[in-house]
Scaffold this motif. Structure first.
Motif, mmCIF file in Angstrom:
data_model
loop_
_atom_site.group_PDB
_atom_site.id
_atom_site.type_symbol
_atom_site.label_atom_id
_atom_site.label_comp_id
_atom_site.label_asym_id
_atom_site.label_seq_id
_atom_site.Cartn_x
_atom_site.Cartn_y
_atom_site.Cartn_z
ATOM 1 N N LYS A 5 0.844 -1.155 -0.025
ATOM 2 C CA LYS A 5 0.152 0.058 -0.007
ATOM 3 C C LYS A 5 0.661 1.193 -0.060
ATOM 4 O O LYS A 5 0.548 2.130 -0.803
ATOM 5 C CB LYS A 5 -0.946 -0.077 1.131
ATOM 6 N N LEU A 6 2.103 1.303 0.930
ATOM 7 C CA LEU A 6 2.868 2.557 0.716
ATOM 8 C C LEU A 6 3.426 2.571 -0.408
ATOM 9 O O LEU A 6 3.542 3.813 -0.988
ATOM 10 C CB LEU A 6 3.884 2.344 1.920
ATOM 11 N N GLU A 7 3.887 1.733 -0.857
ATOM 12 C CA GLU A 7 4.822 1.472 -2.382
ATOM 13 C C GLU A 7 3.574 2.152 -3.433
ATOM 14 O O GLU A 7 4.143 2.980 -4.344
ATOM 15 C CB GLU A 7 5.305 0.228 -2.791
ATOM 16 N N GLU A 8 2.438 1.662 -3.221
ATOM 17 C CA GLU A 8 1.320 2.376 -4.230
ATOM 18 C C GLU A 8 1.226 3.666 -4.038
ATOM 19 O O GLU A 8 1.144 4.546 -4.988
ATOM 20 C CB GLU A 8 -0.066 1.836 -4.205
ATOM 21 N N VAL A 9 1.389 4.366 -2.998
ATOM 22 C CA VAL A 9 1.043 5.799 -2.615
ATOM 23 C C VAL A 9 2.366 6.564 -3.096
ATOM 24 O O VAL A 9 2.121 7.471 -3.627
ATOM 25 C CB VAL A 9 0.939 6.009 -1.094
ATOM 26 N N ILE A 10 3.286 5.887 -2.942
ATOM 27 C CA ILE A 10 4.685 6.516 -3.369
ATOM 28 C C ILE A 10 4.651 6.621 -4.854
ATOM 29 O O ILE A 10 4.981 7.667 -5.646
ATOM 30 C CB ILE A 10 5.818 6.013 -2.812
ATOM 31 N N GLU A 34 1.773 2.884 8.713
ATOM 32 C CA GLU A 34 2.371 1.590 8.342
ATOM 33 C C GLU A 34 3.352 1.425 9.320
ATOM 34 O O GLU A 34 4.207 0.324 9.347
ATOM 35 C CB GLU A 34 2.956 1.583 7.054
ATOM 36 N N GLY A 35 3.709 2.387 10.596
ATOM 37 C CA GLY A 35 4.957 2.129 11.350
ATOM 38 C C GLY A 35 6.190 2.187 10.876
ATOM 39 O O GLY A 35 7.090 1.725 11.329
ATOM 40 N N GLU A 36 6.305 2.916 9.779
ATOM 41 C CA GLU A 36 7.667 3.205 9.296
ATOM 42 C C GLU A 36 8.310 4.432 9.757
ATOM 43 O O GLU A 36 7.455 5.409 10.070
ATOM 44 C CB GLU A 36 7.619 3.304 7.569
ATOM 45 N N ASP A 37 9.604 4.593 9.571
ATOM 46 C CA ASP A 37 10.472 5.805 9.984
ATOM 47 C C ASP A 37 10.117 6.835 9.141
ATOM 48 O O ASP A 37 10.459 6.759 7.799
ATOM 49 C CB ASP A 37 11.761 5.643 9.971
ATOM 50 N N VAL A 41 11.593 7.426 5.166
ATOM 51 C CA VAL A 41 10.770 7.125 3.910
ATOM 52 C C VAL A 41 10.922 8.382 3.124
ATOM 53 O O VAL A 41 11.090 8.249 1.802
ATOM 54 C CB VAL A 41 9.333 6.857 4.266
ATOM 55 N N MET A 42 10.733 9.403 3.605
ATOM 56 C CA MET A 42 11.026 10.973 2.683
ATOM 57 C C MET A 42 12.260 10.992 2.098
ATOM 58 O O MET A 42 12.405 11.289 0.886
ATOM 59 C CB MET A 42 10.615 12.063 3.586
ATOM 60 N N MET A 43 13.466 10.503 2.569
ATOM 61 C CA MET A 43 14.635 10.345 2.027
ATOM 62 C C MET A 43 14.725 9.562 0.972
ATOM 63 O O MET A 43 15.263 9.912 -0.239
ATOM 64 C CB MET A 43 15.653 10.069 3.202
ATOM 65 N N VAL A 44 13.995 8.306 0.986
ATOM 66 C CA VAL A 44 13.911 7.416 -0.104
ATOM 67 C C VAL A 44 13.237 7.948 -1.388
ATOM 68 O O VAL A 44 13.546 8.001 -2.384
ATOM 69 C CB VAL A 44 13.491 6.041 0.445
#
Length: 297
Positions: A5-10, A34-37, A41-44
């Motif tokens: 789901k997060l990959e879809e949003v990105i 999703e409990g991610e840092d 995530v924003m750096m990636v």
């Protein structure tokens, strides 16, 4: 790398190459859910946007560019369906050890001269190892196609290099310490950053974390090289000499014994990065989960 789901949003946010503030907030909310840092995530995301924009720019500049030949003399090598990019580094005169060094391996600044050479834009990945060797490396501490090959010895890196050289009919090797440092600081394109590509370590390097990260997730340095500040130690060709006599040398490589101790540069994922000059050593047969290697030619 993240949940489906997060990959879809990105992917949706980056589809048009325009990362608006509203899109940033959507990604951050999803990452938090999703409990991610969120900061990681924003750096990636920023790195993916940078690479996407660069790729689109290159494609628009040269539609007829072949798969194996890229601009500025760089080239792409493909072995059993897996490709890696070799960056051409224009040689020159520079001062080694001019950056701050790890306290356990200090060295006095020395001016050296390098001819042109090639260096891989990432460390050797697990998928490339398998493509060349025909099997996975059996002693991995961290597993993933895009992760660096890890937990290997200096000697085992040369088992791979020798086979790759035979398959491609090219003389691949580990970079000399001089070649590694010159590439890390950006060669003739250097902006004098403290780290490899930025004065902000969070933009270019993985450090003080619990595991390795996939290659090329953050920003590259001036030459287009990834992860030269953090993520893993990188083997060099040179034997260990604390303060080698190199001043004025051309293409120097320190060789003392057939085996002995070897230089490693960079800093592993679980350590603090001091600067682009981080320097250490290892026995040829030592295995450690933070060890990896980069190709040179």
């Amino acid at each position: 790398m993240y949940s489906e789901k997060l990959e879809e949003v990105i992917s949706a946010a980056l589809a048009d190459g325009n990362l608006t503030e509203q899109k940033r907030k959507i990604i951050m909310r999803r990452a938090e859910k999703e409990g991610e840092d969120v900061e990681e995530v924003m750096m990636v995301v920023e790195s993916r946007l940078f690479n996407q924009t660069k790729k689109q720019s290159n494609q628009s500049q040269s539609k007829s560019e072949s798969k194996e030949e890229v601009t500025n003399g760089d080239f792409v090598e493909t072995v059993n369906g897996v490709s890696f990019k070799m960056i051409k580094v224009e040689g020159g005169r520079f001062t080694m050890f001019s950056m701050s060094l790890d306290a356990c391996m200090p060295a006095k600044p020395k001016e050296v001269i390098l001819d042109d050479y090639f260096i891989c834009n990432t460390v050797v990945t697990q998928e490339l190892w398998k493509a060349v060797m025909g099997r996975d490396f059996p002693l991995l501490s961290f597993v993933g196609d895009k992760l660096p090959v890890n937990n290997l010895t200096w000697e085992e890196s040369y088992q791979f290099i020798n086979k790759l050289s035979a398959l491609t009919n090219k003389n691949y090797h580990l970079p000399s310490e001089a070649q590694w440092e010159y590439a890390a600081i950006g060669g003739k394109k250097s902006h004098g950053y403290r780290y490899a590509g930025s004065d902000d370590i969070k933009k270019v390097g993985w450090f003080k974390i619990n595991e390795m990260k996939p290659v090329a997730q953050l920003m590259p340095n001036e030459l287009g090289l990834y992860d030269m500040s953090g993520n893993c130690y990188e083997f060099c060709e040179d034997n260990l000499v604390e303060n080698p006599i190199l001043n004025g040398s051309k293409n120097p490589i320190v060789r003392t014994t057939p085996k002995g101790f070897r230089i490693v540069r960079n800093t592993p994922f679980d350590s603090y990065v001091i600067s682009v000059g981080d320097r250490n050593w290892c026995p040829c047969d030592r295995r450690q989960n933070g060890y990896g290697f980069r190709l040179a030619l």
